[in-house]
Design a protein around this motif. Structure first.
Motif, mmCIF file in Angstrom:
data_model
loop_
_atom_site.group_PDB
_atom_site.id
_atom_site.type_symbol
_atom_site.label_atom_id
_atom_site.label_comp_id
_atom_site.label_asym_id
_atom_site.label_seq_id
_atom_site.Cartn_x
_atom_site.Cartn_y
_atom_site.Cartn_z
ATOM 1 N N PHE A 168 0.833 -1.212 0.000
ATOM 2 C CA PHE A 168 0.000 0.000 0.000
ATOM 3 C C PHE A 168 0.863 1.257 0.000
ATOM 4 N N ASN B 138 -4.271 -0.873 -12.848
ATOM 5 C CA ASN B 138 -3.387 -1.267 -11.765
ATOM 6 C C ASN B 138 -3.913 -2.429 -10.946
ATOM 7 N N ASN C 105 -12.947 5.084 -2.102
ATOM 8 C CA ASN C 105 -11.933 5.793 -2.872
ATOM 9 C C ASN C 105 -12.255 7.270 -2.955
ATOM 10 N N THR D 249 -13.716 -0.001 -2.422
ATOM 11 C CA THR D 249 -12.555 -0.834 -2.654
ATOM 12 C C THR D 249 -12.424 -1.801 -1.499
ATOM 13 N N ARG E 187 2.793 1.800 -3.290
ATOM 14 C CA ARG E 187 1.884 2.146 -4.385
ATOM 15 C C ARG E 187 1.123 3.439 -4.088
ATOM 16 N N LYS E 188 1.471 4.080 -2.966
ATOM 17 C CA LYS E 188 0.853 5.349 -2.545
ATOM 18 C C LYS E 188 -0.664 5.201 -2.406
ATOM 19 N N LYS E 189 -1.076 4.100 -1.772
ATOM 20 C CA LYS E 189 -2.482 3.869 -1.465
ATOM 21 C C LYS E 189 -2.708 4.113 0.025
ATOM 22 N N GLN E 190 -2.230 5.250 0.508
ATOM 23 C CA GLN E 190 -2.246 5.515 1.939
ATOM 24 C C GLN E 190 -3.660 5.596 2.501
ATOM 25 N N SER E 191 -4.636 5.950 1.669
ATOM 26 C CA SER E 191 -6.010 6.038 2.153
ATOM 27 C C SER E 191 -6.534 4.688 2.611
ATOM 28 N N GLN E 192 -5.892 3.610 2.164
ATOM 29 C CA GLN E 192 -6.328 2.273 2.556
ATOM 30 C C GLN E 192 -5.696 1.811 3.866
ATOM 31 N N SER F 100 -6.839 -2.682 -9.584
ATOM 32 C CA SER F 100 -7.969 -2.306 -8.759
ATOM 33 C C SER F 100 -9.067 -1.832 -9.668
#
Length: 313
Positions: free
Chosen positions: A133, A277, A295, A285, A136-141, A279
């Motif tokens: 995470f 990607n 998201n 999500t 991949r800069k998916k920090q909101s997750q 997703s």
């Protein structure tokens, strides 16, 4: 004052080592709680602070191939763990009621010790969920619940494996959890494989149902203890903690189910196309370990950990 504090810590450390089950003492990360606690504290620091700042001025990594390999490996690992739990008692000699901790050195007991440690060790491998995470800069997750679950689970299991490695009825939830992870990591692997596999992910919304079934099964099984005339389980504290853990997460996922599939607050937008990607460009999500977020709606700043309400998990 400081000398007394240090002396108290040394005594506690010695007491823990004296209580550590001899059958598991030489396994990796089992010598003392210091090693695993240090790893988990470093994990929290990376997930909350160091990782987001490291990636702040960098482009997200494309890790689809690595994620496919990782998820497939986790499917195989958890399938093996389920098999070993079954063969070391649950499909052979256990009654599925008041099954006590086996303190012998029989082949079956040692097999249960090995799989209990392997389940514990797999929780450290699962920390890579968060690493992916971050990179991949998916920090909101990376919500509070996500970090709490990934750090709290291995920390508590260290104590369980230390004191009761052949855990009897206290190991049922681990077998169920590994079974659920076989399904979930299969989903994540297909999701990471790209848009051509999106048509095979129609069962996305049932992920929450699978989680709810997990907690129901664990709660029903462990609740038997409170209705038995006699069950001399060696460490009753584990029974109470497992019951509370199952109830707590059943409440959280029930709330999500109501919000998403009864009130329709998080139903996916039908006319949006999947991204490249792995997703999907949907309003909902599914996160690793069954946690969810919306998201673009999660409140965060500069990559900081999300501290939203339960409904945003």
């Amino acid at each position: 004052m400081l000398r007394e504090a240090v002396s108290g810590v040394v005594k506690l450390h010695g007491y823990i080592q004296s209580r550590t089950d001899a059958r598991v003492r030489d396994y990796p990360l089992m010598h003392s709680p210091v090693q695993m606690t240090t790893i988990l504290l470093a994990y929290i620091a990376f997930a909350v602070y160091a990782g987001p700042r490291l990636m702040a001025n960098r482009k997200p990594f494309g890790l689809n191939r690595a994620m496919i390999i990782y998820n497939l490996s986790m499917v195989l690992l958890n399938a093996f763990i389920v098999y070993e739990f079954m063969m070391s008692g649950w499909a052979t000699t256990f009654t599925w009621r008041c099954d006590l901790v086996d303190t012998t050195t029989s082949p079956q007991a040692l097999r249960m010790v090995r799989v209990a440690w392997l389940f514990y060790f797999s929780k450290f491998i699962e920390l890579l969920d968060t690493v992916f995470f971050v990179l991949r800069k998916k920090q909101s997750q990376i919500t509070f619940l996500h970090v709490f679950h990934h750090s709290f689970m291995p920390w508590t299991w260290w104590w369980g494996v230390t004191l009761t490695p052949a855990g009897g009825m206290g190991s049922f939830h681990a077998m169920v959890n590994a079974t659920v992870h076989v399904i979930m990591y299969s989903y994540y692997g297909l999701s990471a494989a790209g848009p051509r596999f999106q048509k095979y992910l129609w069962w996305k919304k049932y992920m929450t149902a699978i989680q709810l079934i997990q907690f129901i099964l664990v709660s029903i099984h462990i609740s038997q203890y409170y209705f038995m005339e006699r069950c001399d389980y060696q460490v009753p504290l584990w029974i109470h903690l497992i019951w509370m853990y199952g109830f707590f997460f059943f409440f959280l996922f029930s709330n999500f189910w109501v919000q998403a599939y009864i009130k329709g607050n998080r139903l996916p937008i039908a006319n949006q196309k999947p991204k490249q990607n792995g997703s999907t460009n949907e309003s909902m999500t599914v996160m690793r370990n069954g946690k969810h977020c919306e998201n673009g709606n999660s409140k965060h700043a500069n990559g900081n950990i999300v501290m939203g309400k339960v409904k945003n998990i």
